[in-house]
Design a protein around this motif. Structure first.
Motif, mmCIF file in Angstrom:
data_model
loop_
_atom_site.group_PDB
_atom_site.id
_atom_site.type_symbol
_atom_site.label_atom_id
_atom_site.label_comp_id
_atom_site.label_asym_id
_atom_site.label_seq_id
_atom_site.Cartn_x
_atom_site.Cartn_y
_atom_site.Cartn_z
ATOM 1 N N LYS A 150 73.247 42.136 -57.527
ATOM 2 C CA LYS A 150 73.363 41.209 -56.404
ATOM 3 C C LYS A 150 74.845 40.858 -56.231
ATOM 4 O O LYS A 150 75.516 40.543 -57.202
ATOM 5 C CB LYS A 150 72.535 39.951 -56.651
ATOM 6 N N ILE A 151 75.314 40.910 -55.024
ATOM 7 C CA ILE A 151 76.724 40.650 -54.734
ATOM 8 C C ILE A 151 76.861 39.221 -54.208
ATOM 9 O O ILE A 151 76.528 38.927 -53.052
ATOM 10 C CB ILE A 151 77.285 41.649 -53.704
ATOM 11 N N TRP A 152 77.337 38.328 -55.060
ATOM 12 C CA TRP A 152 77.472 36.925 -54.688
ATOM 13 C C TRP A 152 78.785 36.709 -53.933
ATOM 14 O O TRP A 152 79.819 37.287 -54.274
ATOM 15 C CB TRP A 152 77.399 36.041 -55.929
ATOM 16 N N GLU A 153 78.748 35.833 -52.953
ATOM 17 C CA GLU A 153 79.873 35.664 -52.041
ATOM 18 C C GLU A 153 80.702 34.422 -52.329
ATOM 19 O O GLU A 153 81.689 34.157 -51.628
ATOM 20 C CB GLU A 153 79.342 35.633 -50.599
ATOM 21 N N THR A 154 80.315 33.667 -53.361
ATOM 22 C CA THR A 154 81.097 32.502 -53.780
ATOM 23 C C THR A 154 81.208 32.533 -55.300
ATOM 24 O O THR A 154 80.501 33.278 -55.977
ATOM 25 C CB THR A 154 80.417 31.185 -53.343
ATOM 26 N N GLY A 155 82.114 31.710 -55.835
ATOM 27 C CA GLY A 155 82.323 31.673 -57.272
ATOM 28 C C GLY A 155 81.159 31.028 -58.010
ATOM 29 O O GLY A 155 80.258 30.424 -57.404
#
Length: 390
Positions: A23-28
């Motif tokens: 899964k590619i998370w877009e926030t830290g």
């Protein structure tokens, strides 16, 4: 070019429900994170204390980049030992109440490097059956006699100690907190047996560092066993909020590993910003207990509510709280449906756990609010009803 057979093996994993896409998370890293433009409650991060976004840690990293640059440029034994690395190791030793500490690139490489260095063919290593993969792989690198005892079974451990009485060196290895079930090792009993049979005590505190003991000093402090554990391995990648691993023990062990541990010898040292971040994290923990208190209060609330609803949380004693689902395919579907409901909790399946013990493993942190936990409980209940678990 394709490697023959890989696609067939991947198809098999998919058929068994054991295939996972990244899964590619877009926030830290945080309590709520963005995935495909949507906010999702994070319930499986190792960021126990929320330190990844602590202002003092971020400031320390920024200042270190300004002073030292972004990298160290070398392995530790050439020109890669900067004063920030030395300060970090001194602070870790003080924090863990040991003579010395030595930092590795990760907790995984720490176990590989230490075990492969201190164990030879005339030695024996005795390991809990549920120890972490890094311990298992570290043992595989040695020619030592290998013995495995049933999880936390002190009778089997004593039998293994007796059977290996003629070995030069016997090392008993255990996790401090077991990563899949969230239970705590019976260290007082292990230490007592090792002292009786003149064996070395080796504890991997990856999930106990920053979690157990006063100010998060780990399982030795939790049980009051300072000075009675030969090797403590910790991580800087979980509760500490950055990345890395370390050994805490005697000065002679540190000196030995500097000359023998291959992951230490042949890996470029931590970027100065990472070392400074870890140093700041240890200093934050040393002078504050409130983050740990909040984490433990959240843990008690969440686990109690899960049990009241009717979920099977196994033998958890820590912020690691599994919800047992069953077979791999069913576990994966549960995790996927939970994500659709806005909660991220990764499915853990065979071979990491037994085939019939698939679970979603949740980790409660100091950053979660009661509202966050109630949202997770509501969504878990909804999906649990669909699966007939509650």
């Amino acid at each position: 070019m394709e490697i023959k057979g890989l696609k067939d093996e991947l198809a098999g994993l998919k058929n068994e429900g054991r295939y996972q896409s990244l899964k590619i998370w877009e926030t830290g890293s945080g309590t709520w994170m963005e995935l495909n433009g949507r906010k999702v409650l994070q319930m499986c991060s190792n960021n126990y204390l929320g330190l990844t976004n602590h202002p003092e840690l971020k400031q320390a990293a920024t200042e270190a980049i300004t002073k030292y640059g972004v990298g160290s440029g070398s392995v530790r034994t050439i020109v890669g030992t900067l004063d920030i690395h030395d300060r970090l190791e001194n602070e870790l030793a003080r924090f863990k109440n040991t003579e010395a500490a030595l930092v590795f690139p990760s907790g995984f490489t720490a176990n590989q490097g230490i075990l492969s260095s201190i164990l030879g063919e005339e030695d024996a290593v005795i390991s809990d059956e549920l120890n972490h993969a890094s311990i298992i792989d570290g043992i595989r690198l040695t020619k030592a006699i290998r013995k495995v005892f049933k999880h936390k079974d002190m009778d089997q451990l004593e039998a293994a100690l007796k059977e290996s009485a003629d070995c030069r060196r016997r090392v008993v290895v255990t996790d401090g907190v077991f990563s899949m079930d969230g239970d705590i090792a019976p260290l007082p009993d292990i230490v007592a047996l090792c002292e009786r049979y003149d064996a070395i005590v080796y504890v991997d505190d990856a999930h106990a560092s920053g979690v157990l003991g006063k100010n998060g000093k780990g399982s030795a402090d939790h049980y009051g066993l300072h000075g009675r554990i030969h090797v403590q391995v910790g991580t800087l990648s979980k509760a500490i909020g950055a990345v890395g691993g370390y050994m805490a023990g005697s000065q002679s062990l540190k000196d030995y590993l500097i000359h023998k541990a291959r992951p230490f010898l042949f890996s470029t040292s931590q970027p100065p910003s990472v070392a400074a971040t870890c140093l700041a994290a240890i200093q934050v923990l040393s002078f504050s207990q409130h983050l740990l208190d909040r984490m433990w209060n959240n843990t008690a609330y969440f686990r109690d509510r899960l049990k009241e609803i009717g979920f099977d949380t196994g033998i958890s004693e820590t912020p690691i709280i599994p919800v047992i689902i069953g077979d791999p395919a069913r576990t994966s579907r549960f995790s996927e449906e939970l994500l659709e409901e806005g909660v991220s909790a990764t499915g853990i399946v065979y071979p990491t756990v037994a085939m019939d013990k698939g679970r979603i493993r949740m980790i409660v942190t100091a950053s979660h609010t009661t509202g966050d936990l109630d949202f997770a409980l509501d969504r878990l209940t909804e999906v649990g009803r669909r699966f007939g678990l509650v």
